[in-house]
Design an enzyme around this catalytic site. Structure first.
Site, PDB file in Angstrom:
ATOM      1  N   ASP A  15      -7.082  -5.180  -3.569  1.00  0.00           N
ATOM      2  CA  ASP A  15      -6.812  -3.726  -3.507  1.00  0.00           C
ATOM      3  C   ASP A  15      -5.564  -3.211  -4.099  1.00  0.00           C
ATOM      4  OD1 ASP A  15      -7.806  -5.414  -1.419  1.00  0.00           O
ATOM      5  OD2 ASP A  15      -7.729  -3.705   0.029  1.00  0.00           O
ATOM      6  N   ASP A  53       0.854  -1.483  -0.221  1.00  0.00           N
ATOM      7  CA  ASP A  53       0.183  -0.112  -0.028  1.00  0.00           C
ATOM      8  C   ASP A  53       0.908   1.386  -0.171  1.00  0.00           C
ATOM      9  OD1 ASP A  53      -2.405  -1.074  -0.141  1.00  0.00           O
ATOM     10  OD2 ASP A  53      -2.608  -1.574   1.917  1.00  0.00           O
TER      11      ASP A  53
HETATM   12  N1  GLY Z   1      -7.192  -1.933   1.517  1.00  0.00           N
HETATM   13  C1  GLY Z   1      -7.816  -2.327   2.716  1.00  0.00           C
HETATM   14  C2  GLY Z   1      -9.307  -1.881   2.674  1.00  0.00           C
HETATM   15  O1  GLY Z   1      -9.965  -1.618   1.784  1.00  0.00           O
HETATM   16  O2  GLY Z   1      -9.771  -1.813   3.783  1.00  0.00           O
END
Ligand code: GLY
Length: 385
Positions: free
Chosen positions: A166, A105
């Protein structure tokens, strides 16, 4: 953009800007994530608090407040937002030194902060920060499996072979880095990952699963996990949003039509599951009661539908996607947006995960995706991802 939608969004943005005006002053030196019972944002950079190595300044949502500030700065040109956004970026930079707590991320952290800064101001330091983040992301690539590893091993769990949907947003950082450096390696990795997600996460009916585990040595798909949704095999709505919007971005960034088709399949699936209320549950397959919602997933799905409606040629489909996006965002504006001084966040009723004890919280990235969608409806051509 449709005139009616543009006019409506511009009016809504006036309320947003009035709110961000004072909220930004209150949060100048914070990395905010969610608000407490008094409506005050927490601070992921609070030195008094004991954070794990992955949820203090490394927390995955820490780029979104900067993203909001850059969106508002582009519109208002008020230098205060630029100053505040740069403070956010300074607060995030030490994350590189903590290394073990970093994850895929870095895209979510550094696209709306450093990349946005560089694109808007041409700042050399922001460019270096963004390329540093892109190189860390590229370093997580598993060549055998063609996927980017999501997280490091924390909590005694072997995650060497784990990838999550994600990450379709994080790979925008790699596409940007290749354009910026003229070095195609980053984009090669982004495409390999997107192709793996397309082949291993997207189900027959167009829905996507959240987590897939691969054998880290051979690259073979082992199994999927439920992740933040209701049950194994169910459809976590925010994950559908990450997939739908992520494949649309991957198409825009690469020109590969297979990604566009994949985005359409996910969108068409979502459209069959969104009911007349325009409210989005945490999972399309959850029981009717309790009626847990995720306004954040709603804003991401809407953002993806707007983007997708602009990428495709079929006029009927374009209209269907855009109308659905408008309906979702209007529902948030009318039923879930709080423009009062009682709370620093705008979007209510977000849920991090179906099985969490807490539901219907605020989350800074819900505000980000709500504001981003409003700017898209208002005709902004700025593309973050
Ligand atoms: N990327 C983790 C979420 O969407 O909570």
């Amino acid at each position: 953009m449709n005139e009616k939608y543009r006019e409506w969004a511009e009016k809504e943005l006036i309320k947003v800007k009035e709110k961000i005006e004072w909220v930004s002053d209150n949060n100048k030196y914070k990395l905010p994530y969610t608000t407490d019972e008094k409506g005050v944002y927490d601070n992921r950079a609070d030195s008094e608090k004991k954070f794990r190595i992955d949820d203090g300044i490394n927390w995955w949502t820490n780029g979104f407040w900067a993203g909001i500030l850059w969106l508002i700065y582009r519109d208002t040109e008020n230098p205060k937002y630029r100053e505040y956004a740069i403070i956010q970026e300074e607060m995030l930079r030490p994350a590189f030194n903590m290394f073990y707590g970093l994850h895929h991320d870095v895209g979510f952290m550094f696209i709306p902060s450093a990349v946005a800064d560089y694109r808007i101001t041409d700042d050399a330091k922001a460019r270096r920060t963004a390329l540093h983040a892109a190189s860390l992301l590229a370093g997580r690539f598993n060549e055998k499996g063609g996927f980017i590893r999501a997280w490091n091993d924390l909590d005694d769990c072997d995650t060497r072979g784990w990838a999550i949907v994600d990450c379709m947003f994080n790979i925008s950082l790699l596409f940007w880095a290749s354009r910026e450096t003229k070095d195609p390696r980053y984009a090669h990795i982004a495409k390999a990952h997107a192709t793996t997600v397309m082949n291993s996460f997207v189900r027959e009916n167009g829905s996507v699963c959240h987590i897939v585990e691969f054998d880290p040595e051979t690259g073979k798909r082992i199994k999927s996990y439920c992740g933040q949704g209701y049950a194994h095999g169910s459809s976590w709505t925010r994950g559908q949003g990450w997939g739908l919007y992520g494949f649309t971005s991957a198409y825009r960034n690469s020109g590969d039509k297979a990604y566009l088709k994949t985005a359409e399949r996910i969108a068409d699936y979502c459209l069959t599951r969104i009911d007349d209320s325009g409210i989005i549950p945490v999972d399309f397959d959850q029981p009717k009661e309790p009626a847990y919602e995720d306004s954040c997933g709603a804003c991401i799905i809407a953002g993806g539908l707007i983007d997708l409606s602009e990428q495709i040629e079929d006029e009927k489909k374009k209209k269907k996607y855009l109308d659905t996006a408008f309906k979702i965002i209007k529902t948030i504006a009318e039923k879930r947006a709080d423009y009062s001084r009682d709370c620093e966040a705008i979007v209510k009723n977000c849920s991090a995960s179906y099985h969490n004890k807490k539901h219907h919280e605020t989350m800074v990235y819900a505000d980000y995706f709500y504001i981003e969608a409003l700017y898209k409806l208002a005709g902004s051509e700025f593309v973050m991802w």
